[in-house]
Motif scaffolding. Structure first.
Motif, PDB file in Angstrom:
ATOM      1  N   PHE A  11       0.840  -1.206   0.000  1.00  0.00           N
ATOM      2  CA  PHE A  11       0.000   0.000   0.000  1.00  0.00           C
ATOM      3  C   PHE A  11       0.876   1.258   0.000  1.00  0.00           C
ATOM      4  O   PHE A  11       0.586   2.232  -0.690  1.00  0.00           O
ATOM      5  CB  PHE A  11      -0.904  -0.047   1.236  1.00  0.00           C
ATOM      6  CG  PHE A  11      -1.696   1.206   1.491  1.00  0.00           C
ATOM      7  CD1 PHE A  11      -2.680   1.616   0.603  1.00  0.00           C
ATOM      8  CD2 PHE A  11      -1.477   1.965   2.634  1.00  0.00           C
ATOM      9  CE1 PHE A  11      -3.427   2.759   0.847  1.00  0.00           C
ATOM     10  CE2 PHE A  11      -2.211   3.112   2.881  1.00  0.00           C
ATOM     11  CZ  PHE A  11      -3.194   3.518   1.984  1.00  0.00           C
ATOM     12  N   LEU A  12       1.979   1.218   0.761  1.00  0.00           N
ATOM     13  CA  LEU A  12       2.854   2.386   0.845  1.00  0.00           C
ATOM     14  C   LEU A  12       3.646   2.607  -0.443  1.00  0.00           C
ATOM     15  O   LEU A  12       3.903   3.741  -0.826  1.00  0.00           O
ATOM     16  CB  LEU A  12       3.831   2.245   2.015  1.00  0.00           C
ATOM     17  CG  LEU A  12       3.282   2.510   3.422  1.00  0.00           C
ATOM     18  CD1 LEU A  12       4.330   2.173   4.475  1.00  0.00           C
ATOM     19  CD2 LEU A  12       2.854   3.962   3.567  1.00  0.00           C
ATOM     20  N   TYR A  13       4.050   1.521  -1.081  1.00  0.00           N
ATOM     21  CA  TYR A  13       5.000   1.694  -2.180  1.00  0.00           C
ATOM     22  C   TYR A  13       4.408   1.593  -3.583  1.00  0.00           C
ATOM     23  O   TYR A  13       4.994   2.112  -4.535  1.00  0.00           O
ATOM     24  CB  TYR A  13       6.179   0.729  -2.025  1.00  0.00           C
ATOM     25  CG  TYR A  13       7.134   1.244  -0.976  1.00  0.00           C
ATOM     26  CD1 TYR A  13       8.092   2.208  -1.313  1.00  0.00           C
ATOM     27  CD2 TYR A  13       7.032   0.854   0.345  1.00  0.00           C
ATOM     28  CE1 TYR A  13       8.930   2.734  -0.360  1.00  0.00           C
ATOM     29  CE2 TYR A  13       7.871   1.383   1.316  1.00  0.00           C
ATOM     30  CZ  TYR A  13       8.818   2.313   0.954  1.00  0.00           C
ATOM     31  OH  TYR A  13       9.642   2.844   1.893  1.00  0.00           O
ATOM     32  N   PRO A  15       1.770   3.098  -5.004  1.00  0.00           N
ATOM     33  CA  PRO A  15       1.512   4.396  -5.653  1.00  0.00           C
ATOM     34  C   PRO A  15       2.785   5.083  -6.142  1.00  0.00           C
ATOM     35  O   PRO A  15       2.830   5.587  -7.264  1.00  0.00           O
ATOM     36  CB  PRO A  15       0.854   5.217  -4.546  1.00  0.00           C
ATOM     37  CG  PRO A  15       0.228   4.205  -3.666  1.00  0.00           C
ATOM     38  CD  PRO A  15       1.160   3.036  -3.664  1.00  0.00           C
ATOM     39  N   ILE A  16       3.838   5.055  -5.314  1.00  0.00           N
ATOM     40  CA  ILE A  16       5.096   5.659  -5.733  1.00  0.00           C
ATOM     41  C   ILE A  16       5.642   4.923  -6.950  1.00  0.00           C
ATOM     42  O   ILE A  16       6.079   5.522  -7.927  1.00  0.00           O
ATOM     43  CB  ILE A  16       6.121   5.626  -4.568  1.00  0.00           C
ATOM     44  CG1 ILE A  16       5.588   6.436  -3.381  1.00  0.00           C
ATOM     45  CG2 ILE A  16       7.473   6.159  -5.023  1.00  0.00           C
ATOM     46  CD1 ILE A  16       6.462   6.382  -2.145  1.00  0.00           C
ATOM     47  N   ILE A  18       3.992   3.266  -9.189  1.00  0.00           N
ATOM     48  CA  ILE A  18       3.205   3.544 -10.400  1.00  0.00           C
ATOM     49  C   ILE A  18       3.664   4.837 -11.065  1.00  0.00           C
ATOM     50  O   ILE A  18       3.815   4.902 -12.291  1.00  0.00           O
ATOM     51  CB  ILE A  18       1.697   3.595 -10.045  1.00  0.00           C
ATOM     52  CG1 ILE A  18       1.193   2.171  -9.808  1.00  0.00           C
ATOM     53  CG2 ILE A  18       0.899   4.266 -11.155  1.00  0.00           C
ATOM     54  CD1 ILE A  18      -0.254   2.082  -9.415  1.00  0.00           C
ATOM     55  N   ILE A  19       3.911   5.858 -10.251  1.00  0.00           N
ATOM     56  CA  ILE A  19       4.372   7.134 -10.801  1.00  0.00           C
ATOM     57  C   ILE A  19       5.700   6.936 -11.544  1.00  0.00           C
ATOM     58  O   ILE A  19       5.882   7.401 -12.675  1.00  0.00           O
ATOM     59  CB  ILE A  19       4.566   8.176  -9.678  1.00  0.00           C
ATOM     60  CG1 ILE A  19       3.231   8.554  -9.052  1.00  0.00           C
ATOM     61  CG2 ILE A  19       5.270   9.423 -10.198  1.00  0.00           C
ATOM     62  CD1 ILE A  19       2.317   9.279  -9.992  1.00  0.00           C
ATOM     63  N   PHE A  22       5.160   4.977 -14.795  1.00  0.00           N
ATOM     64  CA  PHE A  22       4.529   5.740 -15.881  1.00  0.00           C
ATOM     65  C   PHE A  22       5.401   6.880 -16.390  1.00  0.00           C
ATOM     66  O   PHE A  22       5.133   7.429 -17.452  1.00  0.00           O
ATOM     67  CB  PHE A  22       3.154   6.258 -15.442  1.00  0.00           C
ATOM     68  CG  PHE A  22       2.068   5.245 -15.653  1.00  0.00           C
ATOM     69  CD1 PHE A  22       1.834   4.283 -14.683  1.00  0.00           C
ATOM     70  CD2 PHE A  22       1.318   5.232 -16.808  1.00  0.00           C
ATOM     71  CE1 PHE A  22       0.851   3.327 -14.867  1.00  0.00           C
ATOM     72  CE2 PHE A  22       0.323   4.278 -17.000  1.00  0.00           C
ATOM     73  CZ  PHE A  22       0.089   3.320 -16.029  1.00  0.00           C
TER      74      PHE A  22
ATOM     75  N   ILE B 124      -4.363   6.722  -9.485  1.00  0.00           N
ATOM     76  CA  ILE B 124      -4.903   5.393  -9.194  1.00  0.00           C
ATOM     77  C   ILE B 124      -6.432   5.419  -9.118  1.00  0.00           C
ATOM     78  O   ILE B 124      -7.102   4.525  -9.632  1.00  0.00           O
ATOM     79  CB  ILE B 124      -4.326   4.868  -7.861  1.00  0.00           C
ATOM     80  CG1 ILE B 124      -2.811   4.679  -8.001  1.00  0.00           C
ATOM     81  CG2 ILE B 124      -4.982   3.556  -7.461  1.00  0.00           C
ATOM     82  CD1 ILE B 124      -2.117   4.401  -6.693  1.00  0.00           C
ATOM     83  N   TYR B 157      -3.077   7.250   3.516  1.00  0.00           N
ATOM     84  CA  TYR B 157      -1.819   7.039   2.817  1.00  0.00           C
ATOM     85  C   TYR B 157      -0.764   8.056   3.240  1.00  0.00           C
ATOM     86  O   TYR B 157       0.376   7.711   3.517  1.00  0.00           O
ATOM     87  CB  TYR B 157      -2.042   7.123   1.301  1.00  0.00           C
ATOM     88  CG  TYR B 157      -0.795   6.819   0.534  1.00  0.00           C
ATOM     89  CD1 TYR B 157      -0.270   5.535   0.536  1.00  0.00           C
ATOM     90  CD2 TYR B 157      -0.121   7.803  -0.178  1.00  0.00           C
ATOM     91  CE1 TYR B 157       0.888   5.246  -0.153  1.00  0.00           C
ATOM     92  CE2 TYR B 157       1.032   7.529  -0.869  1.00  0.00           C
ATOM     93  CZ  TYR B 157       1.534   6.248  -0.849  1.00  0.00           C
ATOM     94  OH  TYR B 157       2.682   5.962  -1.515  1.00  0.00           O
TER      95      TYR B 157
END
Lengths: 269, 285
Positions: A11-13, A15-16, A18-19, A22, B124, B157
């Motif tokens: 959960f913490l990593y 999102p980072i 994905i950026i 991309f 997301i 988050y």
């Protein structure tokens, strides 16, 4: 339990991640992966607005880190010698400064500087020699961002450096004084080398904080644009792969500085 | 060093920080207090007056206060519920060498740009993110971005690392022998946790929750990016009042109200935690 921890780390990593993923996207659309490419980094780095914002951010963060570590070192050394009410006032000031949300710093500095400028600008107009032409109008900008960031980060610098000062070997300082070294020389040759890793660590952390800060700069920037302000404005206009590339570069800067400062704090502790 | 010159040096050392803080934080807050009793000038900005009209006008921003006072506690609670088991896992079950690495991994995101991390969730939760995945498996019409849920996810988050750390510190300090004693006296693990571990970790829990809650009260980015102008906080109202509509007197009244609410919470917390002879030191790194 382990599985739960793994989920939290994901959960913490993610999102980072994905950026970062991309930002290497070859396609023109921000959210559709179309092969690997580093072209968006090139596009971001050749965008004059990005470079200008980056320059502003580097100046602000560099000056903030320098000023806050000097002021923090001074305060940490000074606080050793005070007790009682003065100590309590400083302790609560530091505590408050670390705890309150950035937006309060933004408003406070905005109000302080806007009020001061309302006062200074007419005065400057009156005393300005005619030979020099039109009197300059001081306005919010680089200096106000640096002032606000320094205000915000000095408390943290004090806390970090103070931990180092408290762990310092006092007998060396006493020895130095006994051997008739001047206070300045004692500081320079005995105290400073001992607390220097702490000072450097504080400077690096405050550089990171200042470099990444959006909300305080947003309040006091006047017409200037820092990198986070640029990114925020771009996001408002729509997500592009270019933002992802800038974001990835910002992440790299923060992480490099963070790990360097942690290394410094660990060493010889 | 003579006593007198040493106190002179001390004053000199403390002066920069004292001046800086007075000039840019304490005095301005007093100025904001004065502004909050003023009137709006014709051109925008402040006109001297003494009126409570700005405070009487606070209900105009009721939605912002309501959103903040609902979503900030909800976010704090959600972050706590997720953070506690992780902090417990790190403090009580992982071997010390791996513990430091795992703890660092929790803290690292906190030191990266908040803006970027929040932006990641726009990505997301946006149309091509989770909603598109859900559509793929047959669930259609799910909208996540610009809802309270999105703001809540962003809060959890963003503030999870800050929540884990103080709880971890308090759990790590729990004396092993107390747990053994409880076990020897026949208490079940659940009972040991409820009656020994949990109460002893409460100071850390309180510290963590208070830090997160206070920072959330001034949050701007999460509602701005994930709430899309529909779910806004006091922070968003302040940005609007100070920077866009330039209604400084009203903005000042909102800011003072915010600071008062924060001070009340902090003093309640202090009374609860800082009992005489007991100190709590929580470092942020």
């Amino acid at each position: 339990m382990r599985f739960y921890a793994l989920l939290v780390y994901l959960f913490l990593y993610i999102p980072i991640g994905i950026i970062v993923l991309f930002s290497f996207n070859a396609g023109r659309h921000a959210s559709e992966l179309q092969g690997f490419s580093i072209k968006w980094f090139g596009i971001a780095l050749s965008n004059p607005f990005v470079m200008e914002a980056l320059k502003t951010s580097l100046i602000v963060a560099g000056t903030t880190a320098l000023l806050s570590s000097i002021m923090g070192t001074m305060a940490a050394l000074g606080l050793q010698n005070v007790r009682g009410i003065v100590r309590m006032i400083f302790d609560s000031l530091i505590y408050i400064a670390i705890m309150i949300p950035g937006i309060v710093f933004g408003i406070a500095t905005l109000v302080a500087l806007a009020t001061a400028l309302d006062f200074i600008n007419p005065m400057l107009k009156n005393i300005w020699p005619i030979i020099l032409g039109e009197a300059p109008r001081l306005k919010l900008g680089l200096i106000s961002i640096i002032s606000a960031h320094t205000l915000w980060t000095t408390a943290l610098a004090t806390v970090i450096i103070r931990a180092r000062v408290q762990g310092m070997d006092r007998s060396l300082i006493e020895a130095s004084i006994d051997l008739y070294a001047t206070p300045w020389r004692t500081f320079y040759q005995v105290t400073l080398p001992q607390i220097f890793p702490g000072i450097l660590a504080a400077a690096l952390l405050n550089f990171t904080l200042s470099f990444d800060d959006f909300i305080i700069a947003f309040f006091v920037a006047g017409g200037r644009t820092t990198l986070p302000i640029y990114v925020f404005a771009s996001i408002r206009r729509g997500i592009t792969p270019e933002i992802n590339a800038i974001a990835t570069m910002m992440l790299i800067v923060s992480l490099t500085l963070l790990f360097t400062s942690q290394g410094l704090l660990r060493k010889r502790k | 060093m003579a006593k007198k010159s040493s106190s002179y040096v001390t004053t000199l050392l403390l002066a920069p920080m004292a001046i800086w803080m007075t000039a840019l934080l304490i005095l301005p807050i007093l100025v904001v207090l004065v502004y909050s009793f003023g009137e709006l000038a014709e051109m925008g900005g402040y006109k001297p007056a003494f009126t409570l009209a700005q405070y009487a006008n606070l209900p105009a921003r009721l939605t912002a206060f309501k959103n903040t006072l609902v979503l900030a506690p909800a976010g704090t609670l959600a972050a706590f519920l997720i953070a506690y088991p992780l902090a417990y896992y790190l403090a009580r079950t992982v071997e010390p060498r791996r513990r430091m690495i795992l703890l660092t991994l929790v803290i690292v995101p906190f030191w990266t740009s908040f803006l970027i991390r929040t932006y990641a969730w726009m990505f997301i939760l946006g149309g091509r993110g989770i909603p598109a995945l859900l559509e793929f498996i047959g669930i259609e019409g799910v909208r996540l971005l610009n809802t309270p849920t999105a703001v809540l996810i962003g809060i959890v988050y963003g503030y999870l690392p800050l929540m884990v750390f103080p709880i971890f510190v308090s759990l790590e300090k729990v004396d092993e022998s107390l747990l053994e004693a409880s076990n020897d006296l026949g208490a079940s693990p659940v009972r040991t946790f409820l009656q020994v571990t949990l109460p002893l970790s409460l100071p850390g829990v309180a510290t963590a929750c208070m830090i997160v809650f206070i920072l959330l009260m001034g949050e701007f980015l999460i509602p701005a990016l994930l709430g899309g102008g529909k779910v806004f906080f006091i922070g968003n109202a302040l940005v609007d009042l100070f920077l866009q509509s330039r209604n400084w007197p009203f903005g000042s009244a909102v800011a003072i109200t915010l600071v008062v609410v924060m001070l009340v919470i902090v003093s309640l917390y202090m009374r609860m935690i800082f009992k005489p002879g007991k100190t709590q030191d929580v470092s942020m790194i």
